[in-house]
Design an enzyme around this catalytic site. Sequence first.
Site, PDB file in Angstrom:
ATOM      1  N   SER A 205      14.290  -0.486  12.261  1.00  0.00           N
ATOM      2  CA  SER A 205      13.102  -0.672  11.410  1.00  0.00           C
ATOM      3  C   SER A 205      12.207  -1.809  11.890  1.00  0.00           C
ATOM      4  O   SER A 205      11.185  -2.094  11.281  1.00  0.00           O
ATOM      5  CB  SER A 205      13.524  -0.927   9.959  1.00  0.00           C
ATOM      6  OG  SER A 205      14.336  -2.093   9.876  1.00  0.00           O
TER       7      SER A 205
ATOM      8  N   ASN B 239      20.628  -7.363   1.673  1.00  0.00           N
ATOM      9  CA  ASN B 239      20.120  -6.636   0.506  1.00  0.00           C
ATOM     10  C   ASN B 239      19.218  -7.500  -0.376  1.00  0.00           C
ATOM     11  O   ASN B 239      18.154  -7.062  -0.808  1.00  0.00           O
ATOM     12  CB  ASN B 239      21.278  -6.064  -0.320  1.00  0.00           C
ATOM     13  CG  ASN B 239      22.063  -5.035   0.472  1.00  0.00           C
ATOM     14  OD1 ASN B 239      21.627  -4.593   1.528  1.00  0.00           O
ATOM     15  ND2 ASN B 239      23.240  -4.663  -0.028  1.00  0.00           N
TER      16      ASN B 239
ATOM     17  N   HIS C 225     -22.201  16.587 -16.333  1.00  0.00           N
ATOM     18  CA  HIS C 225     -22.031  17.847 -15.584  1.00  0.00           C
ATOM     19  C   HIS C 225     -22.886  17.867 -14.321  1.00  0.00           C
ATOM     20  O   HIS C 225     -23.236  18.936 -13.823  1.00  0.00           O
ATOM     21  CB  HIS C 225     -22.370  19.070 -16.450  1.00  0.00           C
ATOM     22  CG  HIS C 225     -21.761  19.034 -17.814  1.00  0.00           C
ATOM     23  ND1 HIS C 225     -20.548  19.599 -18.115  1.00  0.00           N
ATOM     24  CD2 HIS C 225     -22.188  18.452 -18.959  1.00  0.00           C
ATOM     25  CE1 HIS C 225     -20.263  19.385 -19.389  1.00  0.00           C
ATOM     26  NE2 HIS C 225     -21.237  18.682 -19.927  1.00  0.00           N
TER      27      HIS C 225
ATOM     28  N   SER D 277     -25.377  11.789  14.744  1.00  0.00           N
ATOM     29  CA  SER D 277     -24.695  12.990  15.210  1.00  0.00           C
ATOM     30  C   SER D 277     -24.876  13.110  16.714  1.00  0.00           C
ATOM     31  O   SER D 277     -25.910  12.736  17.258  1.00  0.00           O
ATOM     32  CB  SER D 277     -25.285  14.216  14.508  1.00  0.00           C
ATOM     33  OG  SER D 277     -25.079  15.376  15.309  1.00  0.00           O
TER      34      SER D 277
ATOM     35  N   LYS E 167     -29.850  13.113  12.240  1.00  0.00           N
ATOM     36  CA  LYS E 167     -28.809  12.805  11.266  1.00  0.00           C
ATOM     37  C   LYS E 167     -28.578  11.320  11.040  1.00  0.00           C
ATOM     38  O   LYS E 167     -28.661  10.501  11.945  1.00  0.00           O
ATOM     39  CB  LYS E 167     -27.483  13.409  11.736  1.00  0.00           C
ATOM     40  CG  LYS E 167     -27.488  14.918  11.736  1.00  0.00           C
ATOM     41  CD  LYS E 167     -27.412  15.489  10.358  1.00  0.00           C
ATOM     42  CE  LYS E 167     -25.954  15.782  10.017  1.00  0.00           C
ATOM     43  NZ  LYS E 167     -25.870  16.375   8.680  1.00  0.00           N
TER      44      LYS E 167
ATOM     45  N   GLU F 240     -17.648   8.472   3.067  1.00  0.00           N
ATOM     46  CA  GLU F 240     -16.770   9.644   3.075  1.00  0.00           C
ATOM     47  C   GLU F 240     -15.322   9.241   3.330  1.00  0.00           C
ATOM     48  O   GLU F 240     -14.393   9.785   2.731  1.00  0.00           O
ATOM     49  CB  GLU F 240     -17.236  10.638   4.142  1.00  0.00           C
ATOM     50  CG  GLU F 240     -18.592  11.249   3.845  1.00  0.00           C
ATOM     51  CD  GLU F 240     -19.107  12.063   5.033  1.00  0.00           C
ATOM     52  OE1 GLU F 240     -19.782  11.483   5.886  1.00  0.00           O
ATOM     53  OE2 GLU F 240     -18.816  13.257   5.089  1.00  0.00           O
TER      54      GLU F 240
ATOM     55  N   TYR G  27      22.132  -0.973  -3.529  1.00  0.00           N
ATOM     56  CA  TYR G  27      21.329  -0.686  -2.345  1.00  0.00           C
ATOM     57  C   TYR G  27      21.803   0.579  -1.625  1.00  0.00           C
ATOM     58  O   TYR G  27      22.999   0.817  -1.479  1.00  0.00           O
ATOM     59  CB  TYR G  27      21.385  -1.880  -1.379  1.00  0.00           C
ATOM     60  CG  TYR G  27      20.581  -1.646  -0.111  1.00  0.00           C
ATOM     61  CD1 TYR G  27      19.226  -1.943  -0.072  1.00  0.00           C
ATOM     62  CD2 TYR G  27      21.173  -1.102   1.024  1.00  0.00           C
ATOM     63  CE1 TYR G  27      18.475  -1.714   1.071  1.00  0.00           C
ATOM     64  CE2 TYR G  27      20.428  -0.868   2.174  1.00  0.00           C
ATOM     65  CZ  TYR G  27      19.081  -1.167   2.190  1.00  0.00           C
ATOM     66  OH  TYR G  27      18.348  -0.934   3.319  1.00  0.00           O
TER      67      TYR G  27
END
Length: 459
Positions: A24, A111, A157, A278, A284, A291, A318
Site C-alpha cells: 500500500s 491497527n 421547471h 475547439s 468556440k 463541465e 481490524y
Amino acid sequence: QGQAMWGGRFTAKPAELMQAINVSIGFDRRLAAQDLAGSRAHAAMLRKQGVISSADEAAIQQGLADIEAEMAAGTFPFREEYEDIHMNVEARLRELIGPAAGRLHTARSRNDQVAVDFRLWVRDACRRVEGQLRGLQAALVAKAEAHAETLMPGFTHLQPAQPVTFGHHLMAYVEMFGRDASRFADAAKRMNECPLGAAALAGSPFPIDREATARALGFDRPTANSLDSVSARDFALEALADATICGTHLSRLAEEIVVWMTPQFGFIKLTDAFTTGSSIMPQKKNPDAAELVRAKVGRLLGSFTQLSVVMKGLPLAYSKDMQEDKVPTFEAFDALELSLAAMAGMVADLEPVAARMAQAAGSGFSTATDLADWLVRTLDLPFRDAHHVTGAAVKRAETLGCDLADLPLSELQALNQGITADVYDVLTPRASAGSRRSYGGTSPEQVRAQVARWKEMLK
Ligand code: ARG
C-alpha cells in the site's frame, strides 16, 4: 534486511502475488506526515510514562526528524518490500538509529497507528475544505453585492417564473455552501477523538497515557473503546458523504454556468482563463472547467459508495479490507479541492450581461403574478379570480404578440373594468423584483441585508 517485520514466525518470503495485493506504500505514503506526528507523540508519552528510556526517546525523535528531512528533500526511500508507510518509516528508523527503533512500537499496533494517521488526514482535509468553502462563499458574496440590482429571470421547471436579482440567485449558493462548510466542521469535530493506544484491538498492558497523546495530536479526547477505535471508518464515510452533498451543489452551479454561457441564454461571460477553444470550430468558447466540476460529483459519490461497500459486513475489529479506505478518500478530496478552487475562480471571473438578463427577466409574462397580486390588493378580488383574469390577459398578449406591460388599458379593462393605469407600475421586472421585500426575498435591499450578514459571518 528486506525481512518482514514479523520474520520471527515466518521462514519463507511472501509470494510475489501476495506482495502485489498487499502493498500500500504507493498510496499510503500520503500519510507520512501524520505517521511521523503520531510516532513523535507516542515516543514522548512512552518516555514520560517510564516505558522507554530518555536516551532511546531522544534517538527516536532525532531519527524521526531526520526522516522528515529526507521526505522534505525527496530522498526518503519508499520501498515496496516494507509494504506500507508505517513499516517504511520504522525500517528507515532502524537504519538510521539502530536497535532503539524497535522500542517505538511498544504498546502500539499498526491497527491503531493507521487509525490515528487516517483520522488526522481526514480531519485536516475537512478543515481545508471548510476553508475553501468559506473562500468560495466570499467570492459569491462579492459578486452578489456588485449585482444586488441586476435583474435576471427566475425559473421554475427552467421556464420563466418571476424576475429575480442576480445577486439573490448567487446568494442562494452562499446558503448551500454555508451548510456544506458547517457539515465538514461538524464531521471534523465528531471525528476528533484519538484512537492511539487502542493497540491491536484490546488496549495495552503498558501504563500508557492516552490523554497525553490525544492532546499532543490536537484531539479533544481519546476514543473510549479500543475495538471501536481500530474498526471505525465512519469518520471517513461521513466526510465522503459531506463531500458528495457539496459536490451536488457545485454541480448545480456548474450546470447553471454552462447554461448561462450558451449564446441562446447569453446571461454571462467567462474570460479566456476559464474556457477552452475547439481544435476544429474556430468560433468556440467552451466552459470546460464548469463541465468538469459538474462531473466530479460522480467521483465523490463513487468514493462514498466504494468505502460503504468495503465497510459493510466487516466483523470487528481490524480486517485488511480496511486498507481500501484510503484511495477513495484521497481521490475524493483531490477532486473536491480542485473543484472548489476552480469554482471560486470561475465565480470571480464571470460577468453577467446585464442588458440581456434584464430583457430576459421581463419576457415570458414573468410579471403575471404581479398583475394577479395587484388585482387582489387593489380590487379585493379573491386570488383564484385574479389568477383567472391574469391568465386571460396573458392569453390576449400572446395573441397580440406583445408583453403584458404592452397590453393597452382597454384590453385589460375588457377583462376587468376596475383596472386602472396604475397597474402598469407593477408590470415591469424591476418593480416586480423590487416589491419582494419579505425576509429572504429577491429585492435589492433584502439581498444587501443578506450580503451584510454573510460578510460579517465570513470575517
Ligand atoms: N496498511 C494497513 C492499512 O492501511 C495498516 C494496518 C495493517 N494492520 C494489519 N493488522 N495488517 O490498513
